[in-house]
Scaffold this active site. Structure first.
Site, PDB file in Angstrom:
ATOM      1  N   LYS A 274      15.555 113.262 -49.573  1.00 56.95           N
ATOM      2  CA  LYS A 274      14.948 114.119 -50.652  1.00 56.95           C
ATOM      3  C   LYS A 274      13.286 114.103 -50.460  1.00 56.95           C
ATOM      4  O   LYS A 274      12.820 113.128 -49.789  1.00 56.95           O
ATOM      5  CB  LYS A 274      14.994 113.188 -51.823  1.00 56.95           C
TER       6      LYS A 274
ATOM      7  N   TYR B 105      12.558 110.443 -58.367  1.00 55.13           N
ATOM      8  CA  TYR B 105      13.355 109.372 -58.760  1.00 55.13           C
ATOM      9  C   TYR B 105      13.602 109.331 -60.104  1.00 55.13           C
ATOM     10  O   TYR B 105      14.788 109.368 -60.916  1.00 55.13           O
ATOM     11  CB  TYR B 105      13.071 107.923 -58.145  1.00 55.13           C
TER      12      TYR B 105
HETATM   13  P1  NDP Z   1       7.489 108.899 -41.589  1.00 55.27           P
HETATM   14  O1  NDP Z   1       6.073 109.379 -41.468  1.00 55.27           O
HETATM   15  O2  NDP Z   1       7.660 107.184 -41.625  1.00 55.27           O
HETATM   16  O3  NDP Z   1       8.524 109.299 -40.408  1.00 55.27           O
HETATM   17  C1  NDP Z   1       8.314 110.862 -40.061  1.00 55.27           C
HETATM   18  C2  NDP Z   1       9.138 111.030 -38.879  1.00 55.27           C
HETATM   19  O4  NDP Z   1       8.990 112.462 -38.513  1.00 55.27           O
HETATM   20  C3  NDP Z   1       8.067 110.675 -37.721  1.00 55.27           C
HETATM   21  O5  NDP Z   1       7.916 109.337 -37.062  1.00 55.27           O
HETATM   22  C4  NDP Z   1       8.253 111.650 -36.512  1.00 55.27           C
HETATM   23  O6  NDP Z   1       9.345 110.929 -35.772  1.00 55.27           O
HETATM   24  C5  NDP Z   1       8.961 112.763 -37.435  1.00 55.27           C
HETATM   25  N1  NDP Z   1       7.876 113.861 -37.184  1.00 55.27           N
HETATM   26  C6  NDP Z   1       8.164 115.259 -36.733  1.00 55.27           C
HETATM   27  N2  NDP Z   1       7.001 115.803 -36.860  1.00 55.27           N
HETATM   28  C7  NDP Z   1       6.238 115.350 -37.823  1.00 55.27           C
HETATM   29  C8  NDP Z   1       4.962 115.613 -38.233  1.00 55.27           C
HETATM   30  N3  NDP Z   1       4.381 116.613 -38.179  1.00 55.27           N
HETATM   31  N4  NDP Z   1       4.242 114.435 -38.961  1.00 55.27           N
HETATM   32  C9  NDP Z   1       4.748 113.209 -39.124  1.00 55.27           C
HETATM   33  N5  NDP Z   1       5.970 113.096 -38.611  1.00 55.27           N
HETATM   34  C10 NDP Z   1       6.648 114.021 -37.672  1.00 55.27           C
HETATM   35  O7  NDP Z   1       8.332 109.235 -42.851  1.00 55.27           O
HETATM   36  P2  NDP Z   1       9.230 108.570 -43.715  1.00 55.27           P
HETATM   37  O8  NDP Z   1      10.299 107.947 -42.769  1.00 55.27           O
HETATM   38  O9  NDP Z   1       8.962 107.659 -44.545  1.00 55.27           O
HETATM   39  O10 NDP Z   1       9.805 109.870 -44.388  1.00 55.27           O
HETATM   40  C11 NDP Z   1      10.633 110.968 -43.757  1.00 55.27           C
HETATM   41  C12 NDP Z   1      11.530 111.421 -44.924  1.00 55.27           C
HETATM   42  O11 NDP Z   1      12.258 110.581 -45.748  1.00 55.27           O
HETATM   43  C13 NDP Z   1      10.640 112.237 -46.168  1.00 55.27           C
HETATM   44  O12 NDP Z   1      11.291 113.396 -46.557  1.00 55.27           O
HETATM   45  C14 NDP Z   1      10.683 111.323 -47.417  1.00 55.27           C
HETATM   46  O13 NDP Z   1      10.404 111.827 -48.421  1.00 55.27           O
HETATM   47  C15 NDP Z   1      12.128 110.680 -47.206  1.00 55.27           C
HETATM   48  N6  NDP Z   1      11.993 109.278 -47.604  1.00 55.27           N
HETATM   49  C16 NDP Z   1      13.118 108.838 -48.244  1.00 55.27           C
HETATM   50  C17 NDP Z   1      13.171 107.666 -48.846  1.00 55.27           C
HETATM   51  C18 NDP Z   1      14.439 107.269 -49.622  1.00 55.27           C
HETATM   52  O14 NDP Z   1      14.362 105.912 -50.071  1.00 55.27           O
HETATM   53  N7  NDP Z   1      15.515 108.050 -49.659  1.00 55.27           N
HETATM   54  C19 NDP Z   1      12.247 106.608 -48.552  1.00 55.27           C
HETATM   55  C20 NDP Z   1      11.065 107.035 -47.675  1.00 55.27           C
HETATM   56  C21 NDP Z   1      11.018 108.539 -47.232  1.00 55.27           C
HETATM   57  P3  NDP Z   1       9.707 111.290 -34.249  1.00 55.27           P
HETATM   58  O15 NDP Z   1       8.443 110.630 -33.669  1.00 55.27           O
HETATM   59  O16 NDP Z   1      11.031 110.600 -34.019  1.00 55.27           O
HETATM   60  O17 NDP Z   1       9.710 112.886 -33.999  1.00 55.27           O
END
Ligand code: NDP
Length: 417
Positions: free
Chosen positions: A162, A247
């Site tokens: 989400k 949420y």
């Molecule tokens: P992060 O910024 O921690 O991680 C995102 C990952 O996406 C990066 O580490 C990278 O992984 C990849 N990526 C690829 N392209 C990009 C870019 N242009 N910029 C940044 N990252 C990129 O985000 P989160 O893990 O916090 O969030 C990811 C998703 O999860 C979002 O949609 C968020 O809303 C959702 N979320 C949901 C939660 C829940 O409780 N359900 C809680 C937190 C987040 P790599 O290096 O492997 O390519």
């Protein structure tokens, strides 16, 4: 299955009459029983005590649904990958990442074969890996659509974080693409699988304290520095509203089962703070539902963490502190009990909500069922968030189309295990 300790003891002492009669008095080994494909143990404590819960009895590994996790950021590494250790019907078989050294390390940590680690350019090669049945997309919001569509076209079912996209139009395109490819699309609304939220839902739907009149939902956190995709409109689609305010909105919708007919909203960002040049810090919004229920919601990136859900009826109040958090939930039910005002605290067995959510997707894949939170659930949230922004910009209430019936955007309820 029950063995007597005598087997070991008698062998050691040559089987004399004396040894046999002494050993026969020893208790049986409590080795459990295999029954209907499950290992079971008899309860060790009386029914007055909290039971241990028993073995989880997961499916054999090679029968479980194989998942590829797409994007190895915080949520993936801190919550989702560890949760695969608690799933019963799913297993991790592949990773997709743009950061090769991190991906190689994570693959080694979780036993993913090096050939099953993909980068974004090579993503479509997942088509050729029959172990991958589903993908779990955990990328920045604006990337959800592209990877959902590509995954569906590669023949894989999709579980997507989400908010499902950055607009209702994008969300609808994801629904359409998955339908055209005859693939499932589930949005990862973890709270709809989390036991405390489900207990509140049960009390609301069964009208344990009478009909609900008012819902209070607050999801606040103090977001850090500006070098995050969450402050970039093209990657995030908005600020606190689609990230954490969602949420509150989704809880008001799944608790009532209704769709709001009107929203009234205000938003605020501290002037001059560069983090809020593109997205909002704070949004307050009120939702009015057809039955007369009103939900008052508040979300912010600029306040200390608070994640509270409260449901009010004429006879009492249900309060879930930590409702939208990963853990540490407190469920209290206040009501009048004879002459006393009573506040009951209810504690539920601990379960990993991410594992429950992933297992629900796996179960849908295995039994060809529609997920409880399909793409349509995410599209509806986007439509309402668009109305919230419109109201905040105009200062006027915004009407939404009336939807008759309950749970119109949801599939069958998840199983309770
Ligand atoms: P992060 O910024 O921690 O991680 C995102 C990952 O996406 C990066 O580490 C990278 O992984 C990849 N990526 C690829 N392209 C990009 C870019 N242009 N910029 C940044 N990252 C990129 O985000 P989160 O893990 O916090 O969030 C990811 C998703 O999860 C979002 O949609 C968020 O809303 C959702 N979320 C949901 C939660 C829940 O409780 N359900 C809680 C937190 C987040 P790599 O290096 O492997 O390519």
């Amino acid at each position: 299955m029950r063995r007597r300790i005598v087997q070991m003891g008698a062998a050691g002492i040559g089987g004399t009459l004396l040894a046999r009669s002494a050993a026969a008095a020893l208790p049986e080994i409590d080795a459990g029983k295999l029954q209907g494909g499950r290992v079971e143990f008899p309860a060790e404590v009386t029914s007055s005590e909290r039971p241990s819960g028993g073995p989880p009895n997961p499916m054999p590994v090679n029968e479980r649904v194989g998942f590829a996790v797409v994007g190895l950021g915080r949520l993936a590494l801190e919550e989702v990958l560890p949760a695969f250790g608690e799933t019963k019907k799913a297993r991790l078989v592949a990773l997709v990442s743009g950061t090769p050294d991190k991906a190689a390390r994570v693959a080694a940590e979780y036993g993913v074969r090096p050939e099953a680690v993909y980068d974004y350019a090579g993503f479509d090669r997942i088509r050729d890996n029959p172990e991958i049945k589903a993908v779990y997309i955990i990328l920045p919001n604006s990337m959800h659509k592209e990877y959902t569509v590509r995954a569906a076209q590669a023949g894989k079912d999709v579980l997507c974080e989400k908010p499902m996209a950055v607009s209702s139009a994008e969300g609808q395109a994801m629904v359409d693409a998955c339908r055209a490819a005859q693939r499932k699309l589930m949005i990862a609304y973890r709270c709809q699988y989390e036991p405390y939220n489900r207990e509140v839902l049960r009390m609301v739907r069964e009208q344990v304290l009478g009909p609900v009149r008012f819902i209070d939902a607050v999801n606040l956190q103090n977001q850090g520095d500006g070098a995050q995709w969450r402050f970039n409109r093209s990657l995030a689609g908005g600020g606190s509203l689609p990230d954490v305010g969602l949420y509150c909105l989704n809880a008001a919708r799944f608790l009532t089962g209704e769709e709001p007919i009107e929203v009234i909203a205000r938003s605020f960002s501290p002037p001059g703070d560069p983090r809020y040049a593109e997205v909002e810090e704070t949004v307050n919004f009120m939702l009015r539902f057809p039955s007369g229920v009103v939900a008052n919601c508040a979300t912010s990136y600029g306040m200390h963490e608070s994640r509270l859900l409260r449901v009010h009826t004429p006879r009492g109040a249900i309060s879930l502190d930590g409702a939208f958090a990963y853990d540490d939930k407190q469920l209290r039910i206040a009501h009048r009990d004879g002459r006393a005002e009573s506040v009951d605290e209810r504690r539920l067995p601990k379960q990993n909500q991410f594992a429950l959510e992933i297992d629900h997707m796996a179960e849908c894949v295995l039994s060809n069922r529609q997920p409880h939170t399909p793409g349509e659930e995410g599209v509806q949230d986007h439509r309402i968030m668009e109305a919230i922004y419109q109201s905040a910009a105009s200062g006027q209430p915004v009407a939404l189309p009336r939807v008759d019936g309950l749970d119109r955007t949801r599939g069958p309820a998840p199983s309770s295990s």
